[in-house]
Design a protein around this motif. Structure first.
Motif, PDB file in Angstrom:
ATOM      1  N   GLN A  42      10.836   6.343  -7.191  1.00  8.79           N
ATOM      2  CA  GLN A  42      10.700   5.509  -8.300  1.00  8.79           C
ATOM      3  C   GLN A  42      10.663   4.105  -7.641  1.00  8.79           C
ATOM      4  OE1 GLN A  42       9.885   7.386 -10.766  1.00  8.79           O
ATOM      5  NE2 GLN A  42      11.438   7.151 -12.297  1.00  8.79           N
ATOM      6  N   LYS A  43      11.624   3.723  -6.811  1.00  6.67           N
ATOM      7  CA  LYS A  43      11.453   2.322  -6.403  1.00  6.67           C
ATOM      8  C   LYS A  43      10.462   2.027  -5.588  1.00  6.67           C
ATOM      9  CE  LYS A  43      14.328  -0.614  -3.061  1.00  6.67           C
ATOM     10  NZ  LYS A  43      15.238  -0.485  -2.051  1.00  6.67           N
ATOM     11  N   GLN A  44       9.762   2.989  -5.005  1.00 10.64           N
ATOM     12  CA  GLN A  44       8.338   2.522  -4.149  1.00 10.64           C
ATOM     13  C   GLN A  44       7.255   2.888  -4.944  1.00 10.64           C
ATOM     14  OE1 GLN A  44       8.249   0.974  -1.210  1.00 10.64           O
ATOM     15  NE2 GLN A  44      10.465   1.099  -1.204  1.00 10.64           N
ATOM     16  N   LYS A  45       7.470   3.381  -6.167  1.00 11.22           N
ATOM     17  CA  LYS A  45       6.386   3.800  -7.195  1.00 11.22           C
ATOM     18  C   LYS A  45       5.453   4.789  -6.633  1.00 11.22           C
ATOM     19  CE  LYS A  45       6.487  -1.012  -9.189  1.00 11.22           C
ATOM     20  NZ  LYS A  45       7.248  -0.867 -10.219  1.00 11.22           N
ATOM     21  N   LEU A  46       6.078   5.817  -5.816  1.00 11.90           N
ATOM     22  CA  LEU A  46       5.188   6.740  -5.277  1.00 11.90           C
ATOM     23  C   LEU A  46       4.717   7.681  -6.182  1.00 11.90           C
ATOM     24  CD1 LEU A  46       7.008   6.850  -1.740  1.00 11.90           C
ATOM     25  CD2 LEU A  46       4.775   5.929  -2.191  1.00 11.90           C
ATOM     26  N   LEU A  47       5.390   7.903  -7.307  1.00 12.54           N
ATOM     27  CA  LEU A  47       5.067   8.900  -8.225  1.00 12.54           C
ATOM     28  C   LEU A  47       4.091   8.547  -9.202  1.00 12.54           C
ATOM     29  CD1 LEU A  47       8.701  10.814  -8.797  1.00 12.54           C
ATOM     30  CD2 LEU A  47       6.806  11.339  -7.384  1.00 12.54           C
ATOM     31  N   GLU A  48       3.822   7.298  -9.217  1.00 12.96           N
ATOM     32  CA  GLU A  48       2.963   6.684 -10.211  1.00 12.96           C
ATOM     33  C   GLU A  48       1.486   7.272  -9.922  1.00 12.96           C
ATOM     34  OE1 GLU A  48       2.467   2.595 -10.539  1.00 12.96           O
ATOM     35  OE2 GLU A  48       4.611   2.305 -11.174  1.00 12.96           O
ATOM     36  N   GLY A  49       0.729   7.686 -11.078  1.00 15.03           N
ATOM     37  CA  GLY A  49      -0.250   8.396 -11.006  1.00 15.03           C
ATOM     38  C   GLY A  49      -0.373   9.879 -10.481  1.00 15.03           C
ATOM     39  N   VAL A  50       0.656  10.389 -10.031  1.00 14.63           N
ATOM     40  CA  VAL A  50       0.707  11.904  -9.427  1.00 14.63           C
ATOM     41  C   VAL A  50       0.753  12.710 -10.510  1.00 14.63           C
ATOM     42  CG1 VAL A  50       1.851  13.423  -7.968  1.00 14.63           C
ATOM     43  CG2 VAL A  50       1.661  10.989  -7.208  1.00 14.63           C
ATOM     44  N   ASN A  51      -0.123  13.898 -10.650  1.00 13.53           N
ATOM     45  CA  ASN A  51      -0.181  14.731 -11.858  1.00 13.53           C
ATOM     46  C   ASN A  51       0.194  16.354 -10.932  1.00 13.53           C
ATOM     47  OD1 ASN A  51      -0.942  13.504 -14.107  1.00 13.53           O
ATOM     48  ND2 ASN A  51      -2.904  12.960 -13.026  1.00 13.53           N
ATOM     49  N   GLN A  52       0.396  16.296  -9.682  1.00 11.13           N
ATOM     50  CA  GLN A  52       0.584  17.723  -9.158  1.00 11.13           C
ATOM     51  C   GLN A  52       1.507  17.184  -7.953  1.00 11.13           C
ATOM     52  OE1 GLN A  52      -0.192  21.111  -9.760  1.00 11.13           O
ATOM     53  NE2 GLN A  52       1.391  21.169  -8.325  1.00 11.13           N
TER      54      GLN A  52
END
Length: 243
Positions: A42-52
């Protein structure tokens, strides 16, 4: 090849729980998901845009699975998607997930109950992925695995937590079948250590091949300088926000 969210052992919390990933377009392959990992995602915004998301689990110690449930909940409740969990034994991982409140309809599970068989995934962006879990020695209380991962034209071995390295993996490195090894490495060296000491790793990997071995899951009793001095490499925490 892998980018690391955290590189520390369970007690070396300053470095974060060891976890790695590969991300392309809206797809992510995540390796282990300890207690500090969801916060970093969350902090590094790594899940942004990930759908799978595909999550490979090596074993069920808290510093490797402590926030698996949070990732599953995030995809299920916020995105309306199911995370895919990859682990050799269906009943074991399903029981663990149930114990933290994750029900079966919230995720997909790839588990063939046979460590000797390869699991294949064909993904639109990550391409063809091959995963074969290999039992490793770690502790007596739970099963633990390393795995051979084939992805994007490369083959790597990831140890999880282990105090041994199999002849198959060492030979694969020597003959070029394995491009790189990521291995649990600690400074402490004592009888019945559940992790691989740097001293023991030196005994197992000959000098000409050490530049293909990356040390991870580091404890507080080892330094970067000590690792590099012996010819090994060291994983670094990846900060996407700094790029």
């Amino acid at each position: 090849m892998l980018k690391f969210i955290g590189i520390g052992s369970a007690f070396n919390t300053d470095l974060g729980n060891t976890s790695a990933y590969i991300k392309k377009e809206d797809r992510m392959l995540l390796i282990d998901c300890g207690g500090t990992v969801f916060h970093e995602l969350q902090k590094q915004k790594l899940l942004e845009g990930v759908n799978q998301i595909y999550m490979i689990i090596t074993h069920t110690h808290p510093d490797h699975v402590g926030s698996v449930g949070e990732v599953i909940f995030y995809f299920y409740y916020l995105l309306g998607k199911k995370a895919t969990i990859i682990y050799p034994h269906k009943e074991h991982i399903a029981k663990f997930l149930e114990s933290v409140g994750v029900s079966g309809e919230m995720y997909e599970l790839l588990a063939i109950n046979d460590e000797n068989q390869e699991i294949y995934i064909q993904d639109q962006y990550l391409g063809k992925i091959g995963i074969r879990h290999i039992p490793v020695t770690h502790v007596d209380t739970i099963e633990a695995y390393g795995f051979i991962l084939k992805i994007q034209g490369k083959t790597l071995y990831y140890s999880g937590d282990a105090n041994q390295l199999s002849t198959e993996v060492i030979q694969g490195l020597k003959n070029g079948q394995i491009d790189v090894i990521y291995h649990d490495t600690c400074g402490l060296d004592y009888e019945k250590n559940s992790h691989m000491s740097l001293k023991k790793l030196k005994e197992m990997i000959e000098e000409p091949y050490r530049n293909k071995v990356y040390c991870m899951h580091l404890d507080k009793h080892i330094t970067k300088a000590e690792i590099l001095k012996e010819g090994f490499r060291i994983v670094e925490r990846y900060k996407e926000m700094d790029q």
